[in-house]
Design an enzyme around this catalytic site. Structure first.
Site, PDB file in Angstrom:
ATOM      1  N   GLU A  91      43.231  32.198  38.442  1.00 20.02           N
ATOM      2  CA  GLU A  91      41.849  32.631  38.727  1.00 20.02           C
ATOM      3  C   GLU A  91      41.126  31.560  39.558  1.00 20.02           C
ATOM      4  O   GLU A  91      40.387  31.870  40.491  1.00 20.02           O
ATOM      5  CB  GLU A  91      41.097  32.883  37.415  1.00 20.02           C
ATOM      6  CG  GLU A  91      41.618  34.097  36.651  1.00 20.02           C
ATOM      7  CD  GLU A  91      40.799  34.417  35.409  1.00 20.02           C
ATOM      8  OE1 GLU A  91      39.973  33.585  34.982  1.00 20.02           O
ATOM      9  OE2 GLU A  91      40.992  35.512  34.847  1.00 20.02           O
ATOM     10  N   ARG A  94      41.590  31.378  43.379  1.00 18.55           N
ATOM     11  CA  ARG A  94      40.934  32.381  44.210  1.00 18.55           C
ATOM     12  C   ARG A  94      39.737  31.784  44.958  1.00 18.55           C
ATOM     13  O   ARG A  94      39.235  32.371  45.899  1.00 18.55           O
ATOM     14  CB  ARG A  94      40.471  33.578  43.354  1.00 18.55           C
ATOM     15  CG  ARG A  94      41.590  34.316  42.648  1.00 18.55           C
ATOM     16  CD  ARG A  94      42.617  34.863  43.631  1.00 18.55           C
ATOM     17  NE  ARG A  94      42.009  35.649  44.673  1.00 18.55           N
ATOM     18  CZ  ARG A  94      41.670  36.936  44.564  1.00 18.55           C
ATOM     19  NH1 ARG A  94      41.923  37.591  43.461  1.00 18.55           N
ATOM     20  NH2 ARG A  94      41.107  37.570  45.569  1.00 18.55           N
ATOM     21  N   ARG A  96      38.559  29.734  47.532  1.00 23.60           N
ATOM     22  CA  ARG A  96      39.279  29.243  48.708  1.00 23.60           C
ATOM     23  C   ARG A  96      38.460  28.292  49.543  1.00 23.60           C
ATOM     24  O   ARG A  96      38.996  27.458  50.255  1.00 23.60           O
ATOM     25  CB  ARG A  96      39.623  30.441  49.636  1.00 23.60           C
ATOM     26  CG  ARG A  96      40.396  31.538  48.999  1.00 23.60           C
ATOM     27  CD  ARG A  96      40.141  32.882  49.681  1.00 23.60           C
ATOM     28  NE  ARG A  96      38.834  33.416  49.327  1.00 23.60           N
ATOM     29  CZ  ARG A  96      38.292  34.506  49.834  1.00 23.60           C
ATOM     30  NH1 ARG A  96      38.959  35.191  50.750  1.00 23.60           N
ATOM     31  NH2 ARG A  96      37.095  34.923  49.454  1.00 23.60           N
ATOM     32  N   SER A 105      54.672  20.723  39.942  1.00 26.69           N
ATOM     33  CA  SER A 105      55.716  21.601  40.462  1.00 26.69           C
ATOM     34  C   SER A 105      56.749  21.947  39.393  1.00 26.69           C
ATOM     35  O   SER A 105      57.344  21.058  38.787  1.00 26.69           O
ATOM     36  CB  SER A 105      56.417  20.917  41.638  1.00 26.69           C
ATOM     37  OG  SER A 105      57.581  21.629  41.976  1.00 26.69           O
ATOM     38  N   GLY A 106      56.947  23.239  39.213  1.00 25.67           N
ATOM     39  CA  GLY A 106      58.022  23.700  38.336  1.00 25.67           C
ATOM     40  C   GLY A 106      59.377  23.667  39.029  1.00 25.67           C
ATOM     41  O   GLY A 106      60.397  23.965  38.415  1.00 25.67           O
ATOM     42  N   ARG A 107      59.386  23.308  40.326  1.00 26.85           N
ATOM     43  CA  ARG A 107      60.655  23.154  41.052  1.00 26.85           C
ATOM     44  C   ARG A 107      61.190  21.742  40.908  1.00 26.85           C
ATOM     45  O   ARG A 107      62.380  21.526  40.847  1.00 26.85           O
ATOM     46  CB  ARG A 107      60.453  23.428  42.553  1.00 26.85           C
ATOM     47  CG  ARG A 107      60.073  24.841  42.881  1.00 26.85           C
ATOM     48  CD  ARG A 107      60.078  25.036  44.391  1.00 26.85           C
ATOM     49  NE  ARG A 107      61.437  25.022  44.922  1.00 26.85           N
ATOM     50  CZ  ARG A 107      61.732  24.879  46.222  1.00 26.85           C
ATOM     51  NH1 ARG A 107      60.774  24.723  47.109  1.00 26.85           N
ATOM     52  NH2 ARG A 107      62.980  24.890  46.625  1.00 26.85           N
ATOM     53  N   ARG A 202      32.063  31.560  37.479  1.00 26.21           N
ATOM     54  CA  ARG A 202      32.988  31.296  36.369  1.00 26.21           C
ATOM     55  C   ARG A 202      32.318  30.755  35.109  1.00 26.21           C
ATOM     56  O   ARG A 202      32.912  30.838  34.040  1.00 26.21           O
ATOM     57  CB  ARG A 202      34.085  30.326  36.815  1.00 26.21           C
ATOM     58  CG  ARG A 202      34.896  30.825  37.998  1.00 26.21           C
ATOM     59  CD  ARG A 202      35.614  32.123  37.721  1.00 26.21           C
ATOM     60  NE  ARG A 202      36.442  32.523  38.855  1.00 26.21           N
ATOM     61  CZ  ARG A 202      37.248  33.586  38.842  1.00 26.21           C
ATOM     62  NH1 ARG A 202      37.325  34.354  37.787  1.00 26.21           N
ATOM     63  NH2 ARG A 202      37.952  33.896  39.913  1.00 26.21           N
TER      64      ARG A 202
HETATM   65  C1  LIG Z   1      34.364  38.170  36.692  1.00 29.21           C
HETATM   66  C2  LIG Z   1      35.338  38.162  37.832  1.00 29.21           C
HETATM   67  C3  LIG Z   1      36.256  39.172  37.941  1.00 29.21           C
HETATM   68  C4  LIG Z   1      37.169  39.200  39.012  1.00 29.21           C
HETATM   69  N1  LIG Z   1      38.071  40.210  39.091  1.00 29.21           N
HETATM   70  C5  LIG Z   1      38.939  40.247  40.137  1.00 29.21           C
HETATM   71  C6  LIG Z   1      39.875  41.302  40.275  1.00 29.21           C
HETATM   72  O1  LIG Z   1      39.946  42.192  39.458  1.00 29.21           O
HETATM   73  N2  LIG Z   1      40.728  41.271  41.333  1.00 29.21           N
HETATM   74  C7  LIG Z   1      40.671  40.303  42.298  1.00 29.21           C
HETATM   75  O2  LIG Z   1      41.427  40.323  43.258  1.00 29.21           O
HETATM   76  N3  LIG Z   1      39.794  39.281  42.177  1.00 29.21           N
HETATM   77  C8  LIG Z   1      38.935  39.231  41.134  1.00 29.21           C
HETATM   78  N4  LIG Z   1      38.050  38.190  41.024  1.00 29.21           N
HETATM   79  C9  LIG Z   1      38.101  37.102  42.025  1.00 29.21           C
HETATM   80  C10 LIG Z   1      36.969  37.303  43.072  1.00 29.21           C
HETATM   81  O3  LIG Z   1      37.181  38.488  43.809  1.00 29.21           O
HETATM   82  C11 LIG Z   1      36.926  36.102  44.028  1.00 29.21           C
HETATM   83  O4  LIG Z   1      38.166  36.017  44.709  1.00 29.21           O
HETATM   84  C12 LIG Z   1      36.698  34.783  43.339  1.00 29.21           C
HETATM   85  O5  LIG Z   1      35.668  34.889  42.396  1.00 29.21           O
HETATM   86  C13 LIG Z   1      36.342  33.701  44.366  1.00 29.21           C
HETATM   87  O6  LIG Z   1      35.036  33.974  44.828  1.00 29.21           O
HETATM   88  P1  LIG Z   1      34.559  33.664  46.319  1.00 29.21           P
HETATM   89  O7  LIG Z   1      35.304  34.542  47.280  1.00 29.21           O
HETATM   90  O8  LIG Z   1      33.062  33.718  46.306  1.00 29.21           O
HETATM   91  O9  LIG Z   1      35.014  32.121  46.479  1.00 29.21           O
HETATM   92  P2  LIG Z   1      35.544  31.388  47.784  1.00 29.21           P
HETATM   93  O10 LIG Z   1      36.863  31.906  48.168  1.00 29.21           O
HETATM   94  O11 LIG Z   1      35.478  29.925  47.455  1.00 29.21           O
HETATM   95  O12 LIG Z   1      34.505  31.761  48.914  1.00 29.21           O
HETATM   96  C14 LIG Z   1      33.188  31.196  48.921  1.00 29.21           C
HETATM   97  C15 LIG Z   1      32.283  32.051  49.784  1.00 29.21           C
HETATM   98  O13 LIG Z   1      32.725  31.996  51.124  1.00 29.21           O
HETATM   99  C16 LIG Z   1      32.521  33.264  51.739  1.00 29.21           C
HETATM  100  N5  LIG Z   1      33.830  33.810  52.144  1.00 29.21           N
HETATM  101  C17 LIG Z   1      35.047  33.407  51.710  1.00 29.21           C
HETATM  102  N6  LIG Z   1      36.025  34.081  52.308  1.00 29.21           N
HETATM  103  C18 LIG Z   1      35.420  34.965  53.136  1.00 29.21           C
HETATM  104  C19 LIG Z   1      35.903  35.947  54.009  1.00 29.21           C
HETATM  105  N7  LIG Z   1      37.212  36.202  54.152  1.00 29.21           N
HETATM  106  N8  LIG Z   1      35.020  36.660  54.701  1.00 29.21           N
HETATM  107  C20 LIG Z   1      33.701  36.443  54.584  1.00 29.21           C
HETATM  108  N9  LIG Z   1      33.148  35.522  53.734  1.00 29.21           N
HETATM  109  C21 LIG Z   1      34.015  34.782  53.040  1.00 29.21           C
HETATM  110  C22 LIG Z   1      31.841  34.157  50.723  1.00 29.21           C
HETATM  111  O14 LIG Z   1      30.444  34.041  50.882  1.00 29.21           O
HETATM  112  C23 LIG Z   1      32.250  33.525  49.403  1.00 29.21           C
HETATM  113  O15 LIG Z   1      31.362  33.787  48.332  1.00 29.21           O
HETATM  114  C24 LIG Z   1      37.156  38.158  39.981  1.00 29.21           C
HETATM  115  C25 LIG Z   1      36.215  37.136  39.844  1.00 29.21           C
HETATM  116  C26 LIG Z   1      35.316  37.113  38.798  1.00 29.21           C
HETATM  117  C27 LIG Z   1      34.328  35.974  38.685  1.00 29.21           C
END
Ligand SMILES: Cc1cc2nc3c(=O)[nH]c(=O)nc-3n(C[C@H](O)[C@H](O)[C@H](O)COP(=O)(O)OP(=O)(O)OC[C@H]3O[C@@H](n4cnc5c(N)ncnc54)[C@H](O)[C@@H]3O)c2cc1C
Length: 241
Positions: A91, A94, A96, A105-107, A202
């Protein structure tokens, strides 16, 4: 800073912090040439509100937060060492933007014999409909059965993992026996802006409780290291700028 305990075997430790509230002010003030030491009103924005400079600097940081001027919050650094179950790191990864990660590393090494087993009080059942779930504590009999079975299965899997490696199966394949609750460590580096985005998402009741436990520790560290920025974050509705 010493490692802070999270869940049953997890940890969070602040390895490095640099920049602090001062970095927010300096990077804001460069736009008017007031960032250099000679012109900078105070090197310490934290202090008594009776001090005019302190008040002004707090006001500046509050203005940046309120009006979503996010970039001055990027000139600082937090490096955390985190030990967490794989599903928590999944989680976490995600997030980025503005984050750098390096993970055990598990490798290349044998993973330790620790897996997450919730405390009895933390076993929950889900109630409600998709989109509006709530969670309640599970009755202790069902919870106990779940915990015993979970620990037994993970123990058995870990034993199979070790046996596979004794039989010369490569660690990268032997690890297929392990589960998403297995503990691994990572280094995670971010700046205050990316950290605030992480905390909003989070350290929130909608987030899974286990990652929220980690986010809560990070939020406490953030409050200690950048108190003025943190105060502005709270005052403006805990919205990442
Ligand atoms: C309660 C909860 C439930 C979730 N459930 C799921 C789920 O079911 N499935 C799933 O796949 N994910 C799920 N997620 C993950 C969620 O979709 C995000 O990937 C994660 O929270 C990271 O958020 P973020 O993109 O804001 O963060 P970062 O990746 O750090 O991005 C920060 C900010 O940069 C901007 N940004 C980043 N990338 C782009 C882009 N490509 N284009 C335009 N703007 C961008 C946005 O403003 C973003 O808020 C969940 C998250 C939470 C908190």
């Amino acid at each position: 800073m010493n490692a802070i305990r999270v869940l049953d075997h997890g940890e969070v430790e602040l390895i490095t912090h640099a920049g602090g509230d001062e970095s927010v002010l300096r990077s804001m003030l460069v736009s008017t040439g007031k960032d250099t030491s000679a012109n900078f009103e105070t090197t310490n924005p934290i202090g008594s509100d009776d001090d005019e400079h302190v008040r002004r600097n707090k006001g500046r940081i509050n203005f940046l937060m309120r009006d979503h001027h996010g970039t001055p919050f990027e000139h600082n650094i937090f490096t955390f060492r985190v030990k967490a179950p794989i599903f928590v790191l999944r989680e976490w990864h995600r997030h980025r933007i503005g984050w750098s990660y390096n993970e055990q590393s598990g490798r290349y090494m044998e993973l330790g014999s620790q897996w997450y087993v919730p405390a009895l009080k933390d076993v929950r059942k889900r109630v409600g409909k998709a989109g509006s779930y709530t969670y309640e504590q599970m009755s202790s009999n069902t919870a106990l059965m779940f915990l015993n079975e979970l620990d037994r299965v993970c123990g058995h899997s870990y034993e199979r993992y070790k046996v596979a490696m004794v039989n010369d199966i490569a660690p990268e394949q032997a690890r297929l026996f392990l589960h998403v609750n297995h503990y691994v460590s990572m280094y995670a580096t971010c700046n205050a802006r990316s950290l605030m985005n992480f905390l909003v998402l989070r350290n929130d009741p909608a987030a899974q409780w286990e990652i929220r436990e980690y986010a809560l520790r990070l939020e406490n560290i953030f409050a200690q290291q950048m108190p003025v920025t943190y105060e502005a974050f709270l005052r403006n509705g805990r919205i990442a700028p």
